[in-house]
Design an enzyme around this catalytic site. Structure first.
Site, short mmCIF file in Angstrom:
data_model
loop_
_atom_site.label_atom_id
_atom_site.label_comp_id
_atom_site.label_asym_id
_atom_site.label_seq_id
_atom_site.Cartn_x
_atom_site.Cartn_y
_atom_site.Cartn_z
N SER A 288 7.18 22.51 40.05
CA SER A 288 7.81 23.09 41.12
C SER A 288 9.42 23.39 40.28
O SER A 288 10.07 22.29 40.41
CB SER A 288 7.89 22.67 42.43
OG SER A 288 9.06 23.56 43.15
N ASN A 289 9.74 24.51 39.93
CA ASN A 289 11.24 24.75 39.59
C ASN A 289 12.05 24.33 40.48
O ASN A 289 13.21 23.97 40.02
CB ASN A 289 11.32 26.12 39.09
CG ASN A 289 10.49 26.59 37.70
OD1 ASN A 289 10.68 25.96 36.73
ND2 ASN A 289 9.47 27.55 37.92
N SER B 213 11.60 25.59 30.36
CA SER B 213 11.49 24.18 30.83
C SER B 213 11.92 23.05 30.05
O SER B 213 11.88 22.04 30.72
CB SER B 213 9.98 24.12 31.53
OG SER B 213 9.78 24.95 32.61
N GLY C 44 8.38 24.91 26.94
CA GLY C 44 8.87 25.78 27.84
C GLY C 44 8.56 27.10 27.62
O GLY C 44 8.35 27.57 26.05
#
Length: 382
Positions: free
Chosen positions: A182-183, A75, A322
């Site tokens: 939310s990706n 992330s 991430g």
């Protein structure tokens, strides 16, 4: 070489891994002892620059992780992507508070969803990797764990496909009324970048960030499964008819996560990026202020977490961590970019996220050691 570049080889010769900062070497050795395979750590602070590694690069091998090896950054991809969006705002090609539907009409998005909401996770759009509700309800998305993912880890997903899947699911909340990671927001941001520029995200990333900063170790992979050498290895453990199996997942097609977490980098490049970003070399002061303005109580700005380092620490920290399939990436900086911590951890992942708690403790341990007085930071998974 340009004004932002540096000679990595010259820097690496200035020190030997583990020397002069025994407390940092001890910290990463303790992290390995808590259940991880290996750690590579880079610190820039008032004492200068230090790099070190501990543990192993590969199961069954005694070699330590390379101190500037490549790894999947998960992330942290979001911070790079948000920076590109804000750079396009500076160029007048995107307006932060415009409805996204004006740029991407093909998805029929709620008109209340703005570009800012995508970057701050306040759009309410379903997360295509699944939603986890407070009452324990789970609404699954695409397969990203277990044997099903292992067996299909070379499958190609188009970003449009991920967005369309998300839009078949109910909204988490009305746009702008809440916060939920939310990706999907960042895949939409990728499509937005590509729509307004007519170029691929990789091309825009190269033009606006990788080229100017000389980030030769950073990759926007798309559907590319390979990871550049040198690198430590990542693993995934799953159950097959009652039998535990562990597979090397270093090589995989990351299109399943897309801009939610697909990029590859090094501790050196992450340091160069976050220090340049916080130092005002990529964004103007007003846009950097927008990026670092946190959503109330959550502490999330536009592609970064804005967090308190604790009463005995360095004040505010700008960060994004991430995790993706056996790799974890850490990226922390003071708001002026003068002190940074960048790291990678390689480990054996599983569907139960068995190392989630040790990872939080490891993160806290490093932050406390480098910035002083750290609190327990919430790590995020893709």
């Amino acid at each position: 070489m340009n004004q932002f570049s540096s000679s990595e080889n010259m820097k690496e010769k200035r020190f030997a891994a583990g020397q002069d900062r025994p407390e940092l070497q001890k910290a990463i050795q303790e992290i390995v002892a808590s259940g991880f395979l290996g750690v590579q750590l880079r610190v820039h602070d008032e004492q200068g620059e230090w790099v070190g590694s501990a543990g192993v690069s590969k199961l069954g091998d005694a070699a330590m992780p390379p101190t500037n090896g490549h790894f999947r950054i998960g992330s942290n991809t979001k911070t790079f992507t948000a920076t590109v969006v804000l750079q396009l705002v500076a160029e007048g090609r995107i307006v932060l508070d415009d409805p996204v539907v004006e740029y991407l009409p093909e998805f029929g998005l709620d008109r209340r969803i703005t570009v800012r909401m995508l970057l701050q996770h306040t759009s309410g759009v379903f997360n295509f990797t699944g939603e986890y509700y407070e009452d324990g309800t789970v609404v699954p998305g695409i397969p990203w764990q277990g044997q099903e993912w292992v067996d299909n880890r070379f499958k190609t997903y188009r970003p449009e496909e991920l967005v369309q899947l998300a839009l078949t699911k109910p909204m988490r909340f009305e746009p702008g009324t809440g916060w939920s990671y939310s990706n999907t927001n960042y895949v939409l941001a990728r499509l937005l970048i590509e729509k307004v520029t007519g170029s691929s995200l990789a091309e825009e990333m190269q033009r606006l960030i990788l080229g100017p900063l000389g980030l030769s170790g950073t990759v926007v992979p798309g559907t590319q499964a390979m990871i550049p050498e040198p690198h430590a290895h990542a693993y995934y453990r799953y159950e097959d008819f009652g039998e535990q199996k562990t597979v090397d997942v270093t090589i995989q097609n990351p299109s399943w996560i897309s801009t939610g977490g697909d990029m590859i980098s090094t501790t050196q490049d992450l340091h160069t990026f976050i220090s340049a970003l916080m130092g005002g070399k990529l964004l103007s002061a007003p846009l950097l202020a927008e990026m670092c303005k946190p959503y109330p109580k959550i502490g999330y700005g536009l592609g970064v977490f804005v967090q308190d380092a604790g009463s005995n620490g360095d004040g505010t920290l700008i960060t994004h961590n991430g995790g993706i399939s056996g790799y974890a990436a850490l990226m922390y900086s003071t708001p002026d970019g003068s002190k940074t911590l960048t790291a990678s951890i390689n480990y054996v992942d599983d569907a139960a996220m068995s190392l989630a708690v040790p990872f939080q403790k490891a993160t806290q341990r490093l932050v406390e050691e480098v910035f002083g007085g750290g609190r327990k930071y919430e790590s995020e998974r893709i």
